[in-house]
Design an enzyme around this catalytic site. Structure first.
Site, PDB file in Angstrom:
ATOM      1  N   HIS A 137      -5.361  -3.637  -2.441  1.00  0.00           N
ATOM      2  CA  HIS A 137      -5.022  -2.554  -3.457  1.00  0.00           C
ATOM      3  C   HIS A 137      -4.991  -3.134  -5.125  1.00  0.00           C
ATOM      4  O   HIS A 137      -4.670  -2.671  -5.806  1.00  0.00           O
ATOM      5  CB  HIS A 137      -3.686  -1.834  -3.438  1.00  0.00           C
ATOM      6  N   SER A 196       0.850  -1.579   0.125  1.00  0.00           N
ATOM      7  CA  SER A 196      -0.027  -0.062  -0.095  1.00  0.00           C
ATOM      8  C   SER A 196       0.655   1.230   0.083  1.00  0.00           C
ATOM      9  O   SER A 196       0.405   2.268  -0.537  1.00  0.00           O
ATOM     10  CB  SER A 196      -0.933  -0.110   1.164  1.00  0.00           C
ATOM     11  N   LYS A 203     -11.532   0.140  -1.339  1.00  0.00           N
ATOM     12  CA  LYS A 203     -10.747   0.896  -1.937  1.00  0.00           C
ATOM     13  C   LYS A 203     -11.422   1.019  -3.170  1.00  0.00           C
ATOM     14  O   LYS A 203     -12.157   1.750  -3.335  1.00  0.00           O
ATOM     15  CB  LYS A 203      -9.665   0.037  -1.793  1.00  0.00           C
TER      16      LYS A 203
END
Ligand SMILES: *Cc1c(COP(=O)(O)O)cnc(C)c1O
Length: 392
Positions: free
Chosen positions: A209, A181, A240
């Site tokens: 991610h 990240s 996300k």
């Protein structure tokens, strides 16, 4: 009023003098994807809303449908009576998207990591953990009481050596983020799988991610690298690219049933709120129907990175996706430049220890699929000018 604790004031002073004290900021995101600071719109290059879905009108409508149904909160944990039609619809949508038989939801991605690792790994196991793994993976490993060995970031030689050394453990696990990240690089999953095969270890990965961003269908780094069939446990977040909130594990019927029974952060916490479930279900529909979002994201991120490199700005060379870290090393420089960029209309993250190792403070610039070429060119210029005007 509750009594004050003098040692807490001292700890805050200490953080402040090291330049590491953090402050809450009040954020206001506008419906059109912009962000407002003190009444002035700025461009958001800090949030993880990679595909621009968090404020998408279709997600808003989906959440409203659940609200009109009288469902604000889920009212209870999943095993009691909190798992209803909205949760079930999301579970089925996630399982189909991930190409797995079933899925289980968690209140957050952090809860998914902590609860899953602590349920699957035990005190007789060995866990190999990348040094830059997300805090929630580390906490899950600690909670499992397994023997834990941390290897240098992506250092496969150490990983192999540690596995060769330790033969007495019942089960051996490798736990890693797929996309890191803060560095934005992708774990060498193919090589890690080969090592795992040789030493009889299993992988637990965090696609926080990767989901929605990588892979031909947007399933993440495991799909992009062709290793999905080799990963024992894949954990994801809805917060996300999916633009909502919550965590999940998609996997076999047995794994999901086991987590329903044993993942304490899921068993002992209220089920995911229906409006979030409805919005996340819609987001996955969009991610499938509009692959151009992730294609454009990859293209503009690559172009932006190239622009910075042409200006000889120090980035992390292994980073590839929409996370673009600009290394400044000094925490005050990172905070100062982020503040000046904000004045110029760009919101970027200033990342300092303990989130990243000492001496690696950085700007964390996050590209979204809805940033325009012009926005990116202006930000690249502003970053270059601010770095050039640093003293020394
Ligand atoms: C953000 C993040 C999480 C936590 O997910 P939340 O849904 O925000 O709790 C877990 N792992 C990684 C790598 C993350 O970046």
């Amino acid at each position: 009023m509750s009594p004050s604790l003098p040692w807490i004031a001292a700890a805050l002073d200490e953080l402040n003098s090291a330049g590491l004290l953090r402050y809450r900021r009040e954020s206001r995101f506008l419906a059109d994807g912009r962000y407002e600071m003190d009444g002035r719109p700025v461009l958001d290059f800090a949030s993880n809303d990679y595909l621009g879905l968090a404020g998408d009108p279709r997600l808003v409508s989906a959440a409203m449908a659940a609200l009109s149904d009288g469902s604000v909160g889920a009212r209870a944990s999943p095993l009691v009576c909190g798992h209803g039609e909205w949760q079930q619809r999301l579970v089925e949508r996630l399982a189909a998207f991930e190409g797995e038989p079933d899925a289980v939801l968690f209140p957050t991605g952090m809860a998914a990591n902590i609860g899953t690792i602590a349920a699957v790994c035990g005190p007789d196991d060995l866990i190999l953990c990348d040094r830059l793994n997300h805090a929630s993976l580390v906490d899950g490993c600690r909670l499992s009481k397994a023997k834990m060995r941390v290897y240098r970031h992506e250092d496969l030689t150490t990983l192999e050596r540690e596995l060769a050394k330790e033969t007495s453990s019942v089960r051996r696990w490798i736990v890693t983020d797929t996309v890191f990240s803060m560095d934005g690089d992708i774990a060498p999953l193919r090589e890690i799988c080969e090592i795992a095969d040789r030493f009889g270890a299993e992988l637990i990965v965090d696609e926080a991610h990767g989901t929605g961003v990588l892979g031909a269908h947007g399933r993440g780094a495991c799909e992009a690298l062709g290793v999905e069939g080799r990963i024992a446990v894949r954990i994801g977040t809805l917060s996300k690219a999916i633009g909502t909130q919550g965590g999940f594990v998609a996997g076999s019927l047995e794994l999901v049933q086991y987590l329903w029974n044993r993942a304490r952060s899921q068993v002992y916490s209220t089920a995911l709120a229906p409006p979030l479930c409805a919005a996340a279900t819609e987001a996955i529909n969009i991610i499938e129907a509009e692959p151009w979002r992730r294609t454009r994201l990859g293209d503009v991120a690559a172009r932006f990175r190239l622009r910075l490199q042409e200006s000889e700005i120090e980035t992390i060379v292994t980073a590839t996706g929409p996370i673009v870290p600009v290394l400044l090393r000094d925490p005050d420089a990172a905070v100062g430049i982020a503040a000046r960029l904000l004045q110029r209309g760009f919101l970027v993250g200033a990342i300092r220890p303990p989130t990243v190792p000492h001496g690696t403070s950085r700007l964390r610039i996050v590209i979204h699929s809805n940033h325009s070429n012009d926005d990116l060119a202006r930000l690249a210029n502003a970053v270059r000018e601010e770095i050039q005007s640093l003293p020394g």
